[in-house]
Design an enzyme around this catalytic site. Structure first.
Site, short mmCIF file in Angstrom:
data_model
loop_
_atom_site.label_atom_id
_atom_site.label_comp_id
_atom_site.label_asym_id
_atom_site.label_seq_id
_atom_site.Cartn_x
_atom_site.Cartn_y
_atom_site.Cartn_z
N GLU A 59 -2.63 -9.14 3.71
CA GLU A 59 -2.07 -9.26 5.57
C GLU A 59 -3.88 -9.76 5.39
OE1 GLU A 59 -1.26 -5.09 5.66
OE2 GLU A 59 -1.34 -6.21 4.40
N CYS A 69 0.98 -1.10 0.06
CA CYS A 69 -0.25 0.20 -0.37
C CYS A 69 1.25 1.22 0.23
CB CYS A 69 -0.77 0.38 1.46
SG CYS A 69 -2.55 1.34 1.11
N HIS A 89 -4.06 -4.71 0.53
CA HIS A 89 -3.09 -4.98 1.68
C HIS A 89 -3.31 -6.79 1.32
CE1 HIS A 89 -2.85 -1.40 3.67
NE2 HIS A 89 -4.02 -1.42 3.10
#
Length: 509
Positions: free
Chosen positions: A169, A78, A167
């Site tokens: 994650e 990001c 993202h």
């Protein structure tokens, strides 16, 4: 042990990057972006986190990208991707096509970084700036319908360099874990060495080498962290560990006696200390949450210091500090940033003359539970919901008094008992009651009442960084409300908190 370093630029989900990497059995650490990268040959990759900042702002957080790319494999996430592009000569601009939430990633060039992904898959975006032009020597790997650059890579860099605008994650990115695994295990060839058994063995050996034959004190809280710390210390040094369990008057109903009995059954050398009056006296009239935390920490140290006089031969203090405590107590933007105090992080009075050992300081909460299970911690503690260090003091909005604590304990006991009876307790990550500083009109029988309000809070989460409110069936909420109002004199209204994190925190204070 091989490791990954995450440079934190202030993203709310930086810890999630570390959690996903740990799930791959790869060790990683988070450090603020302005701290130097340690000189450690075991560092095998660097990751740049997201950030609330924009690379177009003057004074935006930055690092020497060119230097890093000449020393380590690098992944930008990001803001990290935008910083990489910006610092290497690409262009990042404000866009009227801001993406927030789900988007579909479209692969435009096959690459091992996206191995195992279909041509189109869901990712999670959170950005307003857009990479409009790549630096020289970098090529596009994937885009979305809204933005031209979603994944890119270096072509002839000394070490692998990749960047993603989304993202990976967060769980909403369907193949996020696969992407991280492709980069770390496939491209960087990092070994899986971070396991529960390896942690226990290494930590026990480290404790024995550090402590030798000296005595250690440990203050137990009844929670998972300090309990697991006690068990691993007991395995390492046996009878040289001495424990205190302090009743601060801010525990759940009957919790002090129940937990003390469990500790003794585990074979721990533990001494119970009743210090309710000291805590209540110090908290009298205090309403500010941060001030409550600091007062509780100070009184705890005072009580502990007095109790420690019984063990003049002790040289060490063991604390159940875990990794999020440490991360969240260090501001990414330097010492000027005000942050929430953590009861496990901070200095001790010099008069104690004790060295500190923190055997769990590298672990996240779920990793602590895994270690606890391996060490035989009973389910009544291992499965216990997270409980704030300051206890019920920060679930009483406003001033703390013995009367308010008693009221909250009784209401909380009804709530937790019902969750257990309806097999909901183990399905919820954290539940608790909050006593509000307001009174409302009610009717009981033929009389009007003007009594206090209880809020119920229950959330589902994996690590506490993000959380969704738990959808407890209405009929069970109705039963809980009815029992609290009928059984706890002084409560005439019960409400249920349906806000998620972010934006709301799990605790109200």
């Amino acid at each position: 042990m091989q490791k990954v370093i995450i440079l934190d630029f202030g993203s709310q989900v930086t810890q999630l990057i570390a959690r996903r990497i740990r799930e791959l059995e790869i060790y990683c650490e988070i450090i603020p972006f302005h701290k130097p990268i340690p000189d450690d040959e075991e560092i095998k990759a660097i990751i740049l986190s997201g950030s609330p900042s924009s690379v177009r702002d003057s004074g935006h957080p930055s690092v020497d990208i060119q230097k890093i790319t000449k020393q380590y494999p690098l992944l930008g996430i990001c803001y990290g991707a935008q910083l990489l592009a910006h610092n290497l000569g690409g262009q990042v601009q404000a866009s009227d096509k801001r993406e927030y939430g789900r988007a579909m990633l479209n692969i435009v060039k096959k690459d091992e970084f996206l191995k195992g992904l279909p041509d189109s898959s869901q990712v999670w975006m959170s950005h307003s700036d857009t990479i409009s032009q790549l630096p020289d020597g970098y090529e596009l790997i994937a885009n979305t319908e809204s933005i031209p650059v979603a994944v890119f890579k270096g072509i002839d860099t000394e070490f692998p360099v990749y960047a993603v605008q989304f993202h990976p994650e967060v769980m909403h990115t369907t193949y996020g874990k696969t992407i991280l695994e492709n980069f770390l295990k496939g491209i960087c060839q990092i070994k899986s060495e971070w396991t529960t058994s390896s942690f226990i063995d290494d930590t026990v050996d480290s404790i024995r080498a550090q402590i030798k034959n000296e005595q250690v004190l440990l203050a137990l809280s009844g929670g998972v962290d300090s309990s697991v710390a006690a068990l691993i210390m007991k395995q390492a040094i046996g009878k040289n560990l001495h424990c205190f369990f302090i009743d601060n008057g801010l525990l759940r109903l009957n919790e002090y006696d129940q937990v003390l009995d469990t500790y003794k059954r585990l074979g721990l050398d533990v001494k119970g200390i009743n210090a309710k009056d000291e805590f209540y006296s110090a908290l009298k009239g205090v309403t500010d949450p941060e001030q409550k935390r600091k007062i509780i920490g100070k009184v705890f140290i005072d009580v502990f210091q007095h109790a420690a006089l019984s063990y003049p031969e002790v040289k060490w203090l063991c604390q159940g500090t875990i990794y999020p405590d440490i991360i969240e107590s260090v501001s990414v933007y330097g010492p000027s940033m005000t942050i929430k105090s953590h009861h496990n992080v901070g200095g001790l009075p010099d008069t104690l003359h004790l060295k500190i050992i923190e055997p769990l300081k590298l672990l996240f909460k779920d990793e602590v539970r895994q270690v606890g299970a391996a060490l035989g911690l009973p389910s009544e503690i291992l499965g216990r919901h997270p409980f704030p260090g300051p206890g019920l003091a920060i679930r009483i909005i406003g001033a703390v008094s013995p009367e308010n604590v008693s009221l909250l304990q009784k209401a909380d006991a009804v709530y937790i008992r019902n969750l257990k009876e309806h097999n909901l307790y183990d399905k919820i990550w954290q539940a608790g009651t909050i006593l509000l500083p307001i009174q409302t009109v009610g009717v009981m029988g033929d009389e009007r009442t003007y009594e206090q309000v209880i809020a119920l809070r229950a959330v589902n989460s994996t690590d506490g960084m993000t959380a969704e409110w738990s959808q407890i069936p209405h009929e069970i909420l109705a039963k809980i409300s009815n029992e609290i109002i009928n059984q706890v004199k002084g409560i005439n209204r019960v409400v249920y908190d349906i806000s998620s994190k972010p934006p709301a925190t799990i605790e109200w204070e």
